[in-house]
Design a protein around this motif. Structure first.
Motif, PDB file in Angstrom:
ATOM      1  N   ASP A  78      80.770  56.689  71.854  1.00 27.12           N
ATOM      2  CA  ASP A  78      80.470  57.826  72.352  1.00 27.12           C
ATOM      3  C   ASP A  78      79.726  58.750  71.404  1.00 27.12           C
ATOM      4  O   ASP A  78      80.155  59.800  71.153  1.00 27.12           O
ATOM      5  CB  ASP A  78      81.484  58.632  73.092  1.00 27.12           C
ATOM      6  CG  ASP A  78      81.443  58.999  74.445  1.00 27.12           C
ATOM      7  OD1 ASP A  78      80.396  58.693  75.039  1.00 27.12           O
ATOM      8  OD2 ASP A  78      82.201  59.809  74.983  1.00 27.12           O
ATOM      9  N   VAL A  79      78.531  58.136  70.910  1.00 25.07           N
ATOM     10  CA  VAL A  79      77.712  58.926  70.299  1.00 25.07           C
ATOM     11  C   VAL A  79      76.192  58.870  71.008  1.00 25.07           C
ATOM     12  O   VAL A  79      75.833  58.085  71.376  1.00 25.07           O
ATOM     13  CB  VAL A  79      77.535  58.416  68.810  1.00 25.07           C
ATOM     14  CG1 VAL A  79      76.325  59.121  68.003  1.00 25.07           C
ATOM     15  CG2 VAL A  79      78.743  58.454  68.102  1.00 25.07           C
ATOM     16  N   LEU A  80      75.485  60.092  70.765  1.00 27.39           N
ATOM     17  CA  LEU A  80      74.130  60.193  71.107  1.00 27.39           C
ATOM     18  C   LEU A  80      73.307  59.779  70.107  1.00 27.39           C
ATOM     19  O   LEU A  80      73.123  60.511  69.088  1.00 27.39           O
ATOM     20  CB  LEU A  80      73.776  61.695  71.743  1.00 27.39           C
ATOM     21  CG  LEU A  80      72.484  61.779  72.086  1.00 27.39           C
ATOM     22  CD1 LEU A  80      72.086  60.867  73.475  1.00 27.39           C
ATOM     23  CD2 LEU A  80      72.235  63.281  72.332  1.00 27.39           C
ATOM     24  N   ALA A  81      72.480  58.804  70.416  1.00 33.24           N
ATOM     25  CA  ALA A  81      71.395  58.547  69.416  1.00 33.24           C
ATOM     26  C   ALA A  81      69.968  58.877  69.932  1.00 33.24           C
ATOM     27  O   ALA A  81      69.749  58.524  70.861  1.00 33.24           O
ATOM     28  CB  ALA A  81      71.362  57.004  68.984  1.00 33.24           C
ATOM     29  N   LEU A  87      71.646  60.805  64.856  1.00 30.76           N
ATOM     30  CA  LEU A  87      72.994  60.687  65.499  1.00 30.76           C
ATOM     31  C   LEU A  87      73.703  62.144  65.896  1.00 30.76           C
ATOM     32  O   LEU A  87      73.664  63.013  64.892  1.00 30.76           O
ATOM     33  CB  LEU A  87      73.964  59.994  64.833  1.00 30.76           C
ATOM     34  CG  LEU A  87      73.514  58.404  64.495  1.00 30.76           C
ATOM     35  CD1 LEU A  87      74.621  57.683  63.613  1.00 30.76           C
ATOM     36  CD2 LEU A  87      73.274  57.718  65.672  1.00 30.76           C
ATOM     37  N   TRP A  88      73.879  62.312  67.237  1.00 30.72           N
ATOM     38  CA  TRP A  88      74.555  63.626  67.809  1.00 30.72           C
ATOM     39  C   TRP A  88      75.823  63.440  68.433  1.00 30.72           C
ATOM     40  O   TRP A  88      76.068  62.361  68.873  1.00 30.72           O
ATOM     41  CB  TRP A  88      73.203  64.182  68.390  1.00 30.72           C
ATOM     42  CG  TRP A  88      71.769  64.424  67.995  1.00 30.72           C
ATOM     43  CD1 TRP A  88      71.063  63.504  67.587  1.00 30.72           C
ATOM     44  CD2 TRP A  88      71.747  65.523  67.261  1.00 30.72           C
ATOM     45  NE1 TRP A  88      70.004  63.857  67.087  1.00 30.72           N
ATOM     46  CE2 TRP A  88      70.182  65.113  66.741  1.00 30.72           C
ATOM     47  CE3 TRP A  88      71.984  66.882  67.477  1.00 30.72           C
ATOM     48  CZ2 TRP A  88      69.397  66.238  66.078  1.00 30.72           C
ATOM     49  CZ3 TRP A  88      71.148  67.728  66.627  1.00 30.72           C
ATOM     50  CH2 TRP A  88      69.982  67.223  66.018  1.00 30.72           C
ATOM     51  N   ARG A  89      76.641  64.471  68.671  1.00 31.68           N
ATOM     52  CA  ARG A  89      77.649  64.648  69.456  1.00 31.68           C
ATOM     53  C   ARG A  89      77.177  64.330  70.945  1.00 31.68           C
ATOM     54  O   ARG A  89      76.307  64.900  71.583  1.00 31.68           O
ATOM     55  CB  ARG A  89      78.448  65.870  69.424  1.00 31.68           C
ATOM     56  CG  ARG A  89      79.302  65.940  68.053  1.00 31.68           C
ATOM     57  CD  ARG A  89      80.078  67.287  68.307  1.00 31.68           C
ATOM     58  NE  ARG A  89      80.977  67.476  69.547  1.00 31.68           N
ATOM     59  CZ  ARG A  89      81.562  68.574  69.776  1.00 31.68           C
ATOM     60  NH1 ARG A  89      81.762  69.489  68.790  1.00 31.68           N
ATOM     61  NH2 ARG A  89      82.299  68.514  70.939  1.00 31.68           N
ATOM     62  N   TYR A  90      77.971  63.344  71.683  1.00 34.14           N
ATOM     63  CA  TYR A  90      77.638  63.351  73.073  1.00 34.14           C
ATOM     64  C   TYR A  90      78.690  64.265  73.903  1.00 34.14           C
ATOM     65  O   TYR A  90      79.826  64.297  73.602  1.00 34.14           O
ATOM     66  CB  TYR A  90      77.858  61.813  73.546  1.00 34.14           C
ATOM     67  CG  TYR A  90      77.843  61.530  75.009  1.00 34.14           C
ATOM     68  CD1 TYR A  90      76.589  61.730  75.474  1.00 34.14           C
ATOM     69  CD2 TYR A  90      78.745  61.853  75.773  1.00 34.14           C
ATOM     70  CE1 TYR A  90      76.335  61.592  76.899  1.00 34.14           C
ATOM     71  CE2 TYR A  90      79.001  61.675  77.128  1.00 34.14           C
ATOM     72  CZ  TYR A  90      77.549  61.656  77.754  1.00 34.14           C
ATOM     73  OH  TYR A  90      77.420  61.526  79.191  1.00 34.14           O
ATOM     74  N   TYR A  91      77.781  65.148  74.648  1.00 33.67           N
ATOM     75  CA  TYR A  91      78.507  65.983  75.530  1.00 33.67           C
ATOM     76  C   TYR A  91      78.914  65.603  76.862  1.00 33.67           C
ATOM     77  O   TYR A  91      78.083  65.323  77.644  1.00 33.67           O
ATOM     78  CB  TYR A  91      78.165  67.576  75.364  1.00 33.67           C
ATOM     79  CG  TYR A  91      77.854  68.156  74.298  1.00 33.67           C
ATOM     80  CD1 TYR A  91      79.094  68.964  73.653  1.00 33.67           C
ATOM     81  CD2 TYR A  91      76.952  67.835  73.256  1.00 33.67           C
ATOM     82  CE1 TYR A  91      78.929  69.513  72.393  1.00 33.67           C
ATOM     83  CE2 TYR A  91      76.907  68.306  71.897  1.00 33.67           C
ATOM     84  CZ  TYR A  91      78.054  69.109  71.736  1.00 33.67           C
ATOM     85  OH  TYR A  91      77.877  69.850  70.246  1.00 33.67           O
ATOM     86  N   GLU A  92      80.020  65.545  77.693  1.00 28.80           N
ATOM     87  CA  GLU A  92      80.076  65.129  78.746  1.00 28.80           C
ATOM     88  C   GLU A  92      79.626  66.088  79.723  1.00 28.80           C
ATOM     89  O   GLU A  92      80.302  67.367  79.508  1.00 28.80           O
ATOM     90  CB  GLU A  92      81.748  64.734  79.117  1.00 28.80           C
ATOM     91  CG  GLU A  92      81.801  63.964  80.313  1.00 28.80           C
ATOM     92  CD  GLU A  92      81.393  62.466  80.349  1.00 28.80           C
ATOM     93  OE1 GLU A  92      80.744  62.058  81.481  1.00 28.80           O
ATOM     94  OE2 GLU A  92      81.498  61.862  79.630  1.00 28.80           O
ATOM     95  N   PRO A  93      79.124  65.931  80.526  1.00 30.62           N
ATOM     96  CA  PRO A  93      78.632  67.246  81.589  1.00 30.62           C
ATOM     97  C   PRO A  93      79.821  67.564  82.369  1.00 30.62           C
ATOM     98  O   PRO A  93      80.635  66.724  82.894  1.00 30.62           O
ATOM     99  CB  PRO A  93      77.647  66.560  82.382  1.00 30.62           C
ATOM    100  CG  PRO A  93      77.003  65.510  81.764  1.00 30.62           C
ATOM    101  CD  PRO A  93      78.322  65.041  80.959  1.00 30.62           C
ATOM    102  N   VAL A  94      80.017  69.241  82.618  1.00 30.82           N
ATOM    103  CA  VAL A  94      81.146  69.448  83.271  1.00 30.82           C
ATOM    104  C   VAL A  94      80.584  70.206  84.785  1.00 30.82           C
ATOM    105  O   VAL A  94      81.706  70.712  85.297  1.00 30.82           O
ATOM    106  CB  VAL A  94      82.024  70.789  82.462  1.00 30.82           C
ATOM    107  CG1 VAL A  94      82.436  70.054  81.187  1.00 30.82           C
ATOM    108  CG2 VAL A  94      81.307  71.773  81.894  1.00 30.82           C
TER     109      VAL A  94
END
Length: 286
Positions: A42-45, A93-100
């Motif tokens: 669960d990482v944003l690339a 590489l960045w944190r992945y944020y789940e949309p709320v």
């Protein structure tokens, strides 16, 4: 991307070398660079061809802005914050944020943008000026090899409009500061931590109205001390610049050519100058 499969392989290889399990990748966005959600880590690339990215600038700026308390997306914790290269691709590489929530409210959007601008005023970092972005658009318009399908009359009209708006905005002598450069809704995440701005590679120096020209009118109404005359000129400028990108050879935006035609029509129609989201809604209704 000329080879999305190779780009995905490069990103998963980088993740694996850092002990981040990445057996799968979901494409979130594909344009001048690729945004991937790597799973199950669960990482944003973010991936771009080497030599065509501003990854180093973005990584450094993201860290500086986070320390200044700005509402920005963070780099992936636990790994070295830098640009990784594989097979001709640059990977960050960045944190992945789940949309709320489906979208950020105009009030929260304006407050977050105001916080971003306040923090940016405390950060000293070499950055291009907004006029460099105008020059890039002017080159696309002026060079038929870069925009072969742009009609001659549209080429003259768009080139003249870009030049005149640059002169009008610079002639105001308004104070300039570090800006996001493209804080439109596509670059704002709705997270449990509130709105967060991403994609910092477009950061530049200019008047805050240049950033505001990328957002909805409802957001501008909640941002303090806006120069409406300057905002109108910046909105025209953004319409003209985005139109130039849509006519650029190799543009990959879905329905990009229709978008470019609608932007030119909006500029010719005259005031009141529409925001980008208004033009998009108008295009969706055609």
């Amino acid at each position: 991307m000329t080879d999305i499969a190779r780009a995905i392989a490069a990103a998963t290889s980088v993740a694996a070398s850092l002990d981040l399990p990445a057996d799968d990748a979901v494409v979130l966005h594909a344009s001048n660079r690729l945004a991937l959600r790597l799973m199950p880590c669960d990482v944003l690339a973010r991936v771009a061809p080497v030599g065509h990215e501003a990854g180093g600038f973005e990584v450094d700026l993201a860290q500086r802005l986070a320390r200044a308390g700005c509402p920005v997306g963070l780099l992936q914790p636990g790994v070295e914050p830098r640009v990784y290269t594989r097979d001709g691709f640059a990977v960050t590489l960045w944190r992945y944020y789940e949309p709320v929530a489906p979208r950020v409210s105009p009030v929260d959007y304006a407050k977050a943008l105001e916080r971003l601008h306040a923090g940016m005023r405390t950060v000293e970092v070499p950055s291009p000026r907004f006029t460099d972005r105008i020059a890039e658009a002017e080159d696309v318009v002026a060079n038929p090899d870069r925009s072969p399908d742009l009609a001659d009359a549209d080429r003259v009209f768009l080139g003249d409009r870009l030049r005149s708006l640059r002169g009008a905005i610079e002639g105001r002598g308004t104070a300039e500061q570090l800006l996001h450069g493209e804080p439109h809704p596509g670059n704002v995440l709705s997270t449990k931590d509130g709105p967060l701005f991403i994609d910092l590679e477009t950061c530049c120096r200019g008047p805050v109205e240049f950033d505001l020209a990328h957002v909805a009118e409802a957001v501008c109404e909640h941002y303090p001390n806006v120069d409406q005359g300057l905002l109108d000129e910046c909105r025209q400028l953004v319409l003209a610049m985005v139109a130039a990108w849509r006519w650029q050879l190799g543009d990959q935006l879905p329905n990009g050519r229709r978008f470019g035609e609608e932007l030119l029509r909006s500029l010719r129609d005259g005031p009141p100058w529409p925001t980008l989201d208004t033009v998009i809604r108008r295009l969706d209704g055609l």
